[in-house]
Motif scaffolding. Structure first.
Motif, PDB file in Angstrom:
ATOM      1  N   MET A   1      10.461  83.065  58.113  1.00  0.00           N
ATOM      2  CA  MET A   1      10.281  81.967  59.076  1.00  0.00           C
ATOM      3  C   MET A   1       9.388  80.867  58.506  1.00  0.00           C
ATOM      4  O   MET A   1       9.670  79.690  58.677  1.00  0.00           O
ATOM      5  CB  MET A   1       9.686  82.504  60.381  1.00  0.00           C
ATOM      6  CG  MET A   1      10.685  83.311  61.183  1.00  0.00           C
ATOM      7  SD  MET A   1      10.036  84.168  62.657  1.00  0.00           S
ATOM      8  CE  MET A   1       8.678  83.220  63.197  1.00  0.00           C
ATOM      9  N   LEU A   2       8.352  81.260  57.787  1.00  0.00           N
ATOM     10  CA  LEU A   2       7.446  80.274  57.207  1.00  0.00           C
ATOM     11  C   LEU A   2       8.117  79.505  56.067  1.00  0.00           C
ATOM     12  O   LEU A   2       7.821  78.341  55.845  1.00  0.00           O
ATOM     13  CB  LEU A   2       6.169  80.950  56.698  1.00  0.00           C
ATOM     14  CG  LEU A   2       5.254  81.510  57.789  1.00  0.00           C
ATOM     15  CD1 LEU A   2       4.107  82.312  57.145  1.00  0.00           C
ATOM     16  CD2 LEU A   2       4.688  80.400  58.660  1.00  0.00           C
ATOM     17  N   ALA A   3       9.019  80.159  55.336  1.00  0.00           N
ATOM     18  CA  ALA A   3       9.699  79.517  54.204  1.00  0.00           C
ATOM     19  C   ALA A   3      10.766  78.532  54.682  1.00  0.00           C
ATOM     20  O   ALA A   3      11.094  77.584  53.964  1.00  0.00           O
ATOM     21  CB  ALA A   3      10.341  80.576  53.309  1.00  0.00           C
ATOM     22  N   ALA A   4      11.278  78.733  55.882  1.00  0.00           N
ATOM     23  CA  ALA A   4      12.359  77.866  56.396  1.00  0.00           C
ATOM     24  C   ALA A   4      11.869  76.510  56.819  1.00  0.00           C
ATOM     25  O   ALA A   4      10.829  76.099  56.894  1.00  0.00           O
ATOM     26  CB  ALA A   4      13.046  78.542  57.578  1.00  0.00           C
TER      27      ALA A   4
ATOM     28  N   TYR B   1       8.068  93.296  59.829  1.00  0.00           N
ATOM     29  CA  TYR B   1       7.517  92.137  60.531  1.00  0.00           C
ATOM     30  C   TYR B   1       6.991  91.103  59.523  1.00  0.00           C
ATOM     31  O   TYR B   1       7.239  89.907  59.643  1.00  0.00           O
ATOM     32  CB  TYR B   1       6.397  92.581  61.477  1.00  0.00           C
ATOM     33  CG  TYR B   1       5.696  91.442  62.164  1.00  0.00           C
ATOM     34  CD1 TYR B   1       6.315  90.733  63.179  1.00  0.00           C
ATOM     35  CD2 TYR B   1       4.404  91.065  61.790  1.00  0.00           C
ATOM     36  CE1 TYR B   1       5.689  89.673  63.809  1.00  0.00           C
ATOM     37  CE2 TYR B   1       3.761  90.003  62.409  1.00  0.00           C
ATOM     38  CZ  TYR B   1       4.406  89.312  63.413  1.00  0.00           C
ATOM     39  OH  TYR B   1       3.779  88.267  64.022  1.00  0.00           O
ATOM     40  N   TYR B   2       6.286  91.575  58.505  1.00  0.00           N
ATOM     41  CA  TYR B   2       5.736  90.702  57.458  1.00  0.00           C
ATOM     42  C   TYR B   2       6.865  89.930  56.752  1.00  0.00           C
ATOM     43  O   TYR B   2       6.767  88.726  56.534  1.00  0.00           O
ATOM     44  CB  TYR B   2       4.940  91.554  56.472  1.00  0.00           C
ATOM     45  CG  TYR B   2       4.544  90.838  55.209  1.00  0.00           C
ATOM     46  CD1 TYR B   2       3.485  89.951  55.188  1.00  0.00           C
ATOM     47  CD2 TYR B   2       5.242  91.063  54.024  1.00  0.00           C
ATOM     48  CE1 TYR B   2       3.108  89.290  54.029  1.00  0.00           C
ATOM     49  CE2 TYR B   2       4.885  90.413  52.863  1.00  0.00           C
ATOM     50  CZ  TYR B   2       3.824  89.528  52.867  1.00  0.00           C
ATOM     51  OH  TYR B   2       3.478  88.880  51.722  1.00  0.00           O
ATOM     52  N   LYS B   3       7.958  90.623  56.416  1.00  0.00           N
ATOM     53  CA  LYS B   3       9.074  89.958  55.742  1.00  0.00           C
ATOM     54  C   LYS B   3       9.715  88.918  56.650  1.00  0.00           C
ATOM     55  O   LYS B   3      10.048  87.815  56.187  1.00  0.00           O
ATOM     56  CB  LYS B   3      10.132  91.006  55.326  1.00  0.00           C
ATOM     57  CG  LYS B   3       9.770  91.767  54.076  1.00  0.00           C
ATOM     58  CD  LYS B   3      10.757  92.823  53.700  1.00  0.00           C
ATOM     59  CE  LYS B   3      12.172  92.335  53.686  1.00  0.00           C
ATOM     60  NZ  LYS B   3      13.159  93.307  53.259  1.00  0.00           N
ATOM     61  N   GLN B   4       9.901  89.239  57.923  1.00  0.00           N
ATOM     62  CA  GLN B   4      10.477  88.270  58.866  1.00  0.00           C
ATOM     63  C   GLN B   4       9.591  87.048  59.012  1.00  0.00           C
ATOM     64  O   GLN B   4      10.078  85.915  59.034  1.00  0.00           O
ATOM     65  CB  GLN B   4      10.709  88.926  60.222  1.00  0.00           C
ATOM     66  CG  GLN B   4      11.827  89.942  60.216  1.00  0.00           C
ATOM     67  CD  GLN B   4      11.894  90.720  61.518  1.00  0.00           C
ATOM     68  OE1 GLN B   4      10.973  90.716  62.320  1.00  0.00           O
ATOM     69  NE2 GLN B   4      13.008  91.424  61.717  1.00  0.00           N
ATOM     70  N   LEU B   5       8.291  87.264  59.089  1.00  0.00           N
ATOM     71  CA  LEU B   5       7.340  86.167  59.213  1.00  0.00           C
ATOM     72  C   LEU B   5       7.394  85.266  57.980  1.00  0.00           C
ATOM     73  O   LEU B   5       7.408  84.038  58.086  1.00  0.00           O
ATOM     74  CB  LEU B   5       5.932  86.719  59.416  1.00  0.00           C
ATOM     75  CG  LEU B   5       4.834  85.743  59.782  1.00  0.00           C
ATOM     76  CD1 LEU B   5       5.177  85.031  61.083  1.00  0.00           C
ATOM     77  CD2 LEU B   5       3.517  86.459  59.905  1.00  0.00           C
ATOM     78  N   ASN B   6       7.462  85.860  56.803  1.00  0.00           N
ATOM     79  CA  ASN B   6       7.559  85.082  55.566  1.00  0.00           C
ATOM     80  C   ASN B   6       8.835  84.246  55.524  1.00  0.00           C
ATOM     81  O   ASN B   6       8.828  83.105  55.052  1.00  0.00           O
ATOM     82  CB  ASN B   6       7.482  85.988  54.337  1.00  0.00           C
ATOM     83  CG  ASN B   6       6.070  86.230  53.890  1.00  0.00           C
ATOM     84  OD1 ASN B   6       5.169  85.448  54.197  1.00  0.00           O
ATOM     85  ND2 ASN B   6       5.872  87.301  53.146  1.00  0.00           N
TER      86      ASN B   6
END
Length: 112
Positions: free
Chosen positions: A109-112, A102-107
């Motif tokens: 999304m934030l980087a995009a 979940y943490y990796k997916q969130l990161n």
């Protein structure tokens, strides 16, 4: 028609040749050594690579990386960004593993 913002990765022959020569000098390897190692008919091919006139074939790049003890990406210079391998993370606990995913997916999304 709108131009694409995507830049196709290309190889810089001149910079690759300079880089190849730098690695060869650092390793103490001569064009003649490479000619003999690759079983080339002429040392001129190596000089052409070093001066940026042309590129070694992928087979020769593969062998050069072995001889020079560097990855192919350290020989070839171009306009693409370096590819950084993602570290392998082993998490035994299923709950912690889900949180990590979940943490990796969130990161991302934030980087995009």
């Amino acid at each position: 028609m709108e131009k694409s913002k995507h830049v196709f990765p290309t190889i810089n022959l001149k910079e690759t040749g300079i880089n190849l020569r730098r690695i060869m000098d650092k390793r103490g390897i001569t064009p003649k050594d490479i000619k003999e190692y690759l079983n080339l008919t002429s040392v001129q091919s190596v000089y052409n690579w070093c001066s940026g006139i042309n590129m070694p074939t992928i087979d020769n790049l593969y062998a050069l990386s072995q001889l020079l003890q560097v990855p192919i990406d350290e020989i070839v210079c171009g306009n693409r960004k370096a590819i950084m391998p993602e570290p392998i993370v082993i998490i035994e606990n299923p709950r912690t593993r889900r949180l990590y995913v979940y943490y990796k997916q969130l990161n991302r999304m934030l980087a995009a």
